[in-house]
Structure formats: structure tokens, C-alpha cells
Design a protein around this motif. Structure first.
Motif, PDB file in Angstrom:
ATOM      1  N   ALA A  67       0.827  -1.207   0.000  1.00 29.95           N
ATOM      2  CA  ALA A  67       0.000   0.000   0.000  1.00 29.95           C
ATOM      3  C   ALA A  67       0.862   1.257   0.000  1.00 29.95           C
ATOM      4  N   ALA A  68       1.925   1.249   0.782  1.00 25.78           N
ATOM      5  CA  ALA A  68       2.828   2.406   0.806  1.00 25.78           C
ATOM      6  C   ALA A  68       3.424   2.641  -0.576  1.00 25.78           C
ATOM      7  N   SER A  69       3.798   1.571  -1.240  1.00 21.84           N
ATOM      8  CA  SER A  69       4.341   1.678  -2.597  1.00 21.84           C
ATOM      9  C   SER A  69       3.275   2.184  -3.568  1.00 21.84           C
ATOM     10  N   TYR A  71       0.655   4.002  -3.034  1.00 28.51           N
ATOM     11  CA  TYR A  71       0.274   5.394  -2.813  1.00 28.51           C
ATOM     12  C   TYR A  71       1.463   6.350  -2.803  1.00 28.51           C
ATOM     13  N   GLY A  72       2.635   5.833  -3.108  1.00 23.84           N
ATOM     14  CA  GLY A  72       3.822   6.684  -3.195  1.00 23.84           C
ATOM     15  C   GLY A  72       4.234   7.293  -1.869  1.00 23.84           C
ATOM     16  N   ILE A  73       4.048   6.537  -0.784  1.00 23.45           N
ATOM     17  CA  ILE A  73       4.397   7.025   0.551  1.00 23.45           C
ATOM     18  C   ILE A  73       5.774   6.495   0.920  1.00 23.45           C
ATOM     19  N   GLY A  74       6.747   7.376   0.951  1.00 25.96           N
ATOM     20  CA  GLY A  74       8.100   6.968   1.295  1.00 25.96           C
ATOM     21  C   GLY A  74       8.339   6.954   2.792  1.00 25.96           C
ATOM     22  N   ASN A  75       9.486   6.479   3.190  1.00 24.44           N
ATOM     23  CA  ASN A  75       9.898   6.453   4.598  1.00 24.44           C
ATOM     24  C   ASN A  75       8.947   5.679   5.493  1.00 24.44           C
ATOM     25  N   VAL A  76       8.386   4.599   4.944  1.00 19.65           N
ATOM     26  CA  VAL A  76       7.583   3.681   5.741  1.00 19.65           C
ATOM     27  C   VAL A  76       8.243   2.307   5.646  1.00 19.65           C
ATOM     28  N   GLU A  77       8.547   1.730   6.801  1.00 18.92           N
ATOM     29  CA  GLU A  77       9.151   0.404   6.832  1.00 18.92           C
ATOM     30  C   GLU A  77       8.246  -0.530   7.633  1.00 18.92           C
ATOM     31  N   THR A  78       8.028  -1.722   7.103  1.00 20.21           N
ATOM     32  CA  THR A  78       7.145  -2.674   7.770  1.00 20.21           C
ATOM     33  C   THR A  78       7.928  -3.908   8.218  1.00 20.21           C
ATOM     34  N   PHE A  79       7.526  -4.421   9.375  1.00 21.22           N
ATOM     35  CA  PHE A  79       8.180  -5.574   9.979  1.00 21.22           C
ATOM     36  C   PHE A  79       7.094  -6.468  10.584  1.00 21.22           C
ATOM     37  N   SER A  80       7.492  -7.651  10.995  1.00 17.06           N
ATOM     38  CA  SER A  80       6.551  -8.496  11.728  1.00 17.06           C
ATOM     39  C   SER A  80       7.320  -9.401  12.669  1.00 17.06           C
ATOM     40  N   GLY A  81       6.631  -9.863  13.709  1.00 15.97           N
ATOM     41  CA  GLY A  81       7.256 -10.750  14.680  1.00 15.97           C
ATOM     42  C   GLY A  81       6.201 -11.411  15.546  1.00 15.97           C
ATOM     43  N   GLY A  82       6.640 -12.365  16.347  1.00 15.97           N
ATOM     44  CA  GLY A  82       5.718 -13.073  17.216  1.00 15.97           C
ATOM     45  C   GLY A  82       6.231 -13.113  18.636  1.00 15.97           C
ATOM     46  N   THR A  83       5.400 -13.606  19.532  1.00 17.63           N
ATOM     47  CA  THR A  83       5.883 -13.852  20.882  1.00 17.63           C
ATOM     48  C   THR A  83       6.755 -15.106  20.888  1.00 17.63           C
ATOM     49  N   GLU A  84       6.656 -15.905  19.808  1.00 16.64           N
ATOM     50  CA  GLU A  84       7.566 -17.011  19.554  1.00 16.64           C
ATOM     51  C   GLU A  84       7.695 -17.177  18.040  1.00 16.64           C
ATOM     52  N   MET A 195      -5.443  -2.509   5.531  1.00 19.59           N
ATOM     53  CA  MET A 195      -4.132  -1.868   5.448  1.00 19.59           C
ATOM     54  C   MET A 195      -4.106  -0.834   4.319  1.00 19.59           C
ATOM     55  N   PHE A 196      -4.780  -1.113   3.224  1.00 18.46           N
ATOM     56  CA  PHE A 196      -4.848  -0.129   2.133  1.00 18.46           C
ATOM     57  C   PHE A 196      -5.656   1.085   2.567  1.00 18.46           C
ATOM     58  N   MET A 198      -5.989   2.180   5.613  1.00 18.91           N
ATOM     59  CA  MET A 198      -5.145   2.901   6.571  1.00 18.91           C
ATOM     60  C   MET A 198      -4.127   3.770   5.840  1.00 18.91           C
ATOM     61  N   MET A 199      -3.442   3.196   4.864  1.00 15.27           N
ATOM     62  CA  MET A 199      -2.408   3.944   4.166  1.00 15.27           C
ATOM     63  C   MET A 199      -3.001   5.038   3.275  1.00 15.27           C
ATOM     64  N   SER A 200      -4.233   4.862   2.819  1.00 11.70           N
ATOM     65  CA  SER A 200      -4.872   5.893   2.001  1.00 11.70           C
ATOM     66  C   SER A 200      -5.140   7.157   2.804  1.00 11.70           C
ATOM     67  N   LEU A 201      -5.156   7.034   4.144  1.00  8.31           N
ATOM     68  CA  LEU A 201      -5.418   8.175   5.016  1.00  8.31           C
ATOM     69  C   LEU A 201      -4.158   8.957   5.361  1.00  8.31           C
ATOM     70  N   VAL A 202      -2.994   8.397   5.037  1.00  7.52           N
ATOM     71  CA  VAL A 202      -1.738   9.008   5.461  1.00  7.52           C
ATOM     72  C   VAL A 202      -1.464  10.301   4.734  1.00  7.52           C
ATOM     73  N   ASN A 203      -1.651  10.320   3.429  1.00  7.23           N
ATOM     74  CA  ASN A 203      -1.349  11.541   2.645  1.00  7.23           C
ATOM     75  C   ASN A 203      -2.390  12.621   2.854  1.00  7.23           C
TER      76      ASN A 203
END
Length: 203
Positions: A67-69, A71-84, A195-196, A198-203
Motif C-alpha cells: 500500500a505504501a508503494s 500510494y507513493g508514501i516513502g519512509n515507511v518500513e514494515t516488519f513483523s514478529g511473534g511472541t515465539e 491496510m490499504f 489505513m495507508m490511504s489516510l496518510v497523505n
């Protein structure tokens, strides 16, 4: 962007009105966090967290990056993780492939999948890890809790400056049933749409 994925995203965007108001309010809070980071000329780092980092957190990480790509929103980095850490579940990977992604699987117990969404974009490297893995941000990031178990069992995420529960029902409950494919596709599409939005609201 791959044609099949482009068509999938177009359908998502036309369905924003179907997202419940209560969900939109939580998504807007996260969009506001991202916007504030970008206004300060900082990178917005989002760490999506669930229990096993096998399904929902990966889907949210990937769709937010796309979505960031889109909508042309730079300086956004996404990650993921778990409790295990476990492994990125192949059923969730298959749902992404049906949506239009190209995915390379190198094999192994916890494969480092390469997820492609555009001919000219670098792939996303996705594999299961804990939320505090050295590859994930250690400070000044948003912790987005994608499952209620992780939200309840991990009341404190070290280094997070913003935390919000945006939880999803686990498609794992359909594993081995006749509804498995439909449930995974449904959850993938729900996460993608939100997620799309959400990102559409950023700009």
C-alpha cells in the motif's frame, strides 16, 4: 505491479465503505501516527505482532508495504514478529499467491520467502521471528497487535512508542477443513483492504 495483483487492489479500494466504523477509527489512529512521523521527516516503522508470526502479522506487514508503494508514501518500513517463532505458514503464502504475488520458497524449517509484487521493486523477505528479533526495530516504532492472544499476553513491547490492537480472527481454525482456502482468502482480503484503507489516510 503484476496485473492480477493490480486488479485485486482495485477491488479492495472499491470496498472501503464496507469496513466497519469502529475498525476505521483504529486504522485512522495508526495512519495519524505514520503521518506524524513523516511530518517530522522521520521513518515510520511498523512492527505487526501476533503469537507465532506465521499468518496475520505477515499478511499485515506485506499488504502495508504494498500500500505504501501503491500510494507513493516513502519512509515507511514494515516488519513483523511473534511472541515465539515458528514459520510463515504455507497456507497464508498460498493466499498471497492467489491474490497475485509471486513468491519464492527456498525451503527449510523456517523458509526466508521472497515475496514479489512489482517487476521493478525489491522483494520482501518474510520468515518467522520474535518481535524483538535484531532485524526488527528496537526503538521508536509502532507495535500493531494483530491477534488478541499476543495483545493480552504481551502487555509491554520494549521500544514501542505507539501501540494499537488491530486484531483479526485466526484463519488457522480452518486448517484441514473444506473451508480452508476460502477462509484464508477471506482473511487475506480483509487485512489487505484495511491496510490499504489505513495507508490511504496518510497523505
Amino acid at each position: 505491479m503484476y496485473q492480477k495483483l493490480k486488479a485485486y487492489i482495485s477491488e479492495l479500494e472499491s470496498g472501503f465503505d464496507s469496513i466497519p466504523t469502529s475498525r476505521k477509527e483504529e486504522l485512522k489512529k495508526t495512519a495519524d501516527y505514520i503521518h506524524s512521523k513523516l511530518e517530522d521527516h522521520k521513518t515510520a516503522k511498523l512492527n505487526f505482532i501476533c503469537t507465532h508470526n506465521s499468518r496475520r502479522s505477515h499478511l499485515a506487514q506485506i499488504w502495508t508495504a504494498v500500500a505504501a508503494s501503491q500510494y507513493g508514501i516513502g519512509n515507511v518500513e514494515t516488519f513483523s514478529g511473534g511472541t515465539e517463532a515458528t514459520a510463515f505458514n504455507p497456507r497464508a503464502v498460498a493466499a498471497l499467491e492467489r491474490a497475485g504475488f509471486r513468491v519464492e520458497n527456498p525451503g527449510g524449517d523456517n523458509p526466508e520467502y521472497q515475496v514479489y509484487f512489482h517487476e521493478k521493486a525489491e522483494p520482501l523477505t518474510c520468515f518467522s521471528k520474535t518481535f524483538d528479533d535484531p532485524l526488527n526495530p528496537q526503538k521508536e516504532f509502532a507495535a500493531v497487535m494483530t491477534c488478541s492472544d499476543a495483545d493480552e499476553n504481551c502487555p509491554f513491547v520494549p521500544g514501542a512508542e505507539f501501540r494499537i490492537p488491530i486484531t483479526y480472527r485466526d484463519p488457522k481454525e480452518s486448517d484441514g477443513t473444506e473451508q480452508e482456502t476460502d477462509i484464508y482468502d477471506e482473511r487475506c482480503k480483509q487485512i489487505a483492504a484495511e491496510m490499504f484503507y489505513m495507508m490511504s489516510l496518510v497523505n
